[in-house]
Design an enzyme around this catalytic site. Structure first.
Site, PDB file in Angstrom:
ATOM      1  N   ASP A  35      25.540  51.333  74.990  1.00 51.75           N
ATOM      2  CA  ASP A  35      26.441  50.253  75.397  1.00 51.75           C
ATOM      3  C   ASP A  35      25.681  48.926  75.333  1.00 51.75           C
ATOM      4  OD1 ASP A  35      29.278  50.189  77.280  1.00 51.75           O
ATOM      5  OD2 ASP A  35      28.012  48.394  77.236  1.00 51.75           O
ATOM      6  N   HIS A  51      40.685  57.460  65.422  1.00 52.40           N
ATOM      7  CA  HIS A  51      41.149  56.402  66.321  1.00 52.40           C
ATOM      8  C   HIS A  51      42.343  56.862  67.162  1.00 52.40           C
ATOM      9  CE1 HIS A  51      42.051  52.257  67.669  1.00 52.40           C
ATOM     10  NE2 HIS A  51      43.283  52.733  67.705  1.00 52.40           N
ATOM     11  N   ASN A  90      37.524  55.023  81.124  1.00 52.93           N
ATOM     12  CA  ASN A  90      38.425  53.998  81.646  1.00 52.93           C
ATOM     13  C   ASN A  90      39.715  54.047  80.840  1.00 52.93           C
ATOM     14  OD1 ASN A  90      36.550  53.021  83.526  1.00 52.93           O
ATOM     15  ND2 ASN A  90      35.599  51.691  82.008  1.00 52.93           N
ATOM     16  N   GLY A  96      39.777  48.824  83.782  1.00 46.95           N
ATOM     17  CA  GLY A  96      38.647  48.199  83.096  1.00 46.95           C
ATOM     18  C   GLY A  96      38.542  48.521  81.617  1.00 46.95           C
ATOM     19  N   THR A  98      38.694  47.950  77.920  1.00 49.80           N
ATOM     20  CA  THR A  98      38.729  46.737  77.092  1.00 49.80           C
ATOM     21  C   THR A  98      38.739  47.052  75.606  1.00 49.80           C
ATOM     22  OG1 THR A  98      36.314  46.566  77.145  1.00 49.80           O
ATOM     23  CG2 THR A  98      37.518  45.330  78.828  1.00 49.80           C
ATOM     24  N   HIS A 101      39.997  52.244  71.772  1.00 46.77           N
ATOM     25  CA  HIS A 101      39.592  53.401  70.957  1.00 46.77           C
ATOM     26  C   HIS A 101      38.888  54.319  71.955  1.00 46.77           C
ATOM     27  CE1 HIS A 101      37.615  55.012  67.032  1.00 46.77           C
ATOM     28  NE2 HIS A 101      37.148  55.770  68.024  1.00 46.77           N
ATOM     29  N   HIS A 103      36.749  56.418  74.322  1.00 50.62           N
ATOM     30  CA  HIS A 103      35.292  56.476  74.439  1.00 50.62           C
ATOM     31  C   HIS A 103      34.909  56.986  75.809  1.00 50.62           C
ATOM     32  CE1 HIS A 103      36.626  52.434  75.618  1.00 50.62           C
ATOM     33  NE2 HIS A 103      35.645  52.436  76.511  1.00 50.62           N
TER      34      HIS A 103
HETATM   35  P1  AMP Z   1      35.695  49.867  78.368  1.00 50.61           P
HETATM   36  O1  AMP Z   1      35.595  48.588  79.158  1.00 50.61           O
HETATM   37  O2  AMP Z   1      35.763  51.122  79.202  1.00 50.61           O
HETATM   38  O3  AMP Z   1      36.821  49.791  77.349  1.00 50.61           O
HETATM   39  O4  AMP Z   1      34.326  50.019  77.587  1.00 50.61           O
HETATM   40  C1  AMP Z   1      33.999  49.261  76.480  1.00 50.61           C
HETATM   41  C2  AMP Z   1      32.513  49.175  76.463  1.00 50.61           C
HETATM   42  O5  AMP Z   1      32.103  48.774  75.177  1.00 50.61           O
HETATM   43  C3  AMP Z   1      31.927  48.146  77.436  1.00 50.61           C
HETATM   44  O6  AMP Z   1      31.062  48.801  78.366  1.00 50.61           O
HETATM   45  C4  AMP Z   1      31.170  47.186  76.534  1.00 50.61           C
HETATM   46  O7  AMP Z   1      29.947  46.731  77.109  1.00 50.61           O
HETATM   47  C5  AMP Z   1      30.938  48.022  75.293  1.00 50.61           C
HETATM   48  N1  AMP Z   1      30.775  47.281  74.052  1.00 50.61           N
HETATM   49  C6  AMP Z   1      31.543  46.241  73.610  1.00 50.61           C
HETATM   50  N2  AMP Z   1      31.116  45.844  72.402  1.00 50.61           N
HETATM   51  C7  AMP Z   1      30.079  46.652  72.057  1.00 50.61           C
HETATM   52  C8  AMP Z   1      29.223  46.751  70.930  1.00 50.61           C
HETATM   53  N3  AMP Z   1      29.344  45.914  69.868  1.00 50.61           N
HETATM   54  N4  AMP Z   1      28.266  47.691  70.923  1.00 50.61           N
HETATM   55  C9  AMP Z   1      28.117  48.529  71.987  1.00 50.61           C
HETATM   56  N5  AMP Z   1      28.893  48.496  73.069  1.00 50.61           N
HETATM   57  C10 AMP Z   1      29.865  47.577  73.114  1.00 50.61           C
HETATM   58 ZN    ZN Z   2      39.340  52.609  66.509  1.00 53.53          ZN
END
Ligand code: AMP
Ligand code: ZN
Length: 117
Positions: A35, A51, A90, A96, A98, A101, A103
């Site tokens: 992350d 996706h 999440n 939370g 964001t 896709h 994960h």
């Molecule tokens: P969520 O908020 O649960 O959707 O998690 C998305 C996560 O992606 C967050 O913890 C971000 O810090 C992480 N994130 C966003 N952009 C990147 C990136 N380019 N490389 C790695 N992690 C990322």
């Molecule tokens: Zn995707």
């Protein structure tokens, strides 16, 4: 088609190698990378290469790949030598989410409070 890569999706681009990430593991169906804004000494994201907007949609459409994500979570923990860890999906902006896709956050390497915030 369901599961197809989306042009506007950050994690589809990481899965395709079009955007750099610190990849720690990769299988035929998943990618695990650090992350960018770590919340624990170990903070790795495991994504399916397909996706779907969240974990439930993935599990409904491609349950074997959802299981791959969970197996990879344990493999990440093994690689990182963390005995205890938390898997977080999440789901929804109120929780939370964001990136739309699916994960799994794998968090470990420090004490983890329960219940989480
Ligand atoms: P969520 O908020 O649960 O959707 O998690 C998305 C996560 O992606 C967050 O913890 C971000 O810090 C992480 N994130 C966003 N952009 C990147 C990136 N380019 N490389 C790695 N992690 C990322
Ligand atoms: Zn995707």
């Amino acid at each position: 088609m369901p599961g197809e890569p989306q042009d506007d999706c950050l994690f589809c681009k990481i899965a395709a190698g079009h955007i750099p990430a610190t990849i720690v593991r990769e299988t035929d169906t998943t990618v695990a990378f650090r992350d960018i804004n770590p919340q624990a000494p170990t903070h790795v994201l495991v994504i399916p290469k397909v996706h779907y907007e969240n974990a439930a949609a993935l599990a409904a459409a491609e349950p074997a790949v959802a299981a791959d994500v969970l197996r990879e979570a344990q493999s990440v923990a093994d690689d990182e030598k963390v005995e205890s860890y938390r898997i977080v999906f999440n789901t929804g902006s109120g929780a939370g989410q964001t990136v739309w896709h699916a994960h799994a956050h794998i968090l470990g390497g420090r004490g983890l409070e329960w219940p989480p915030g």
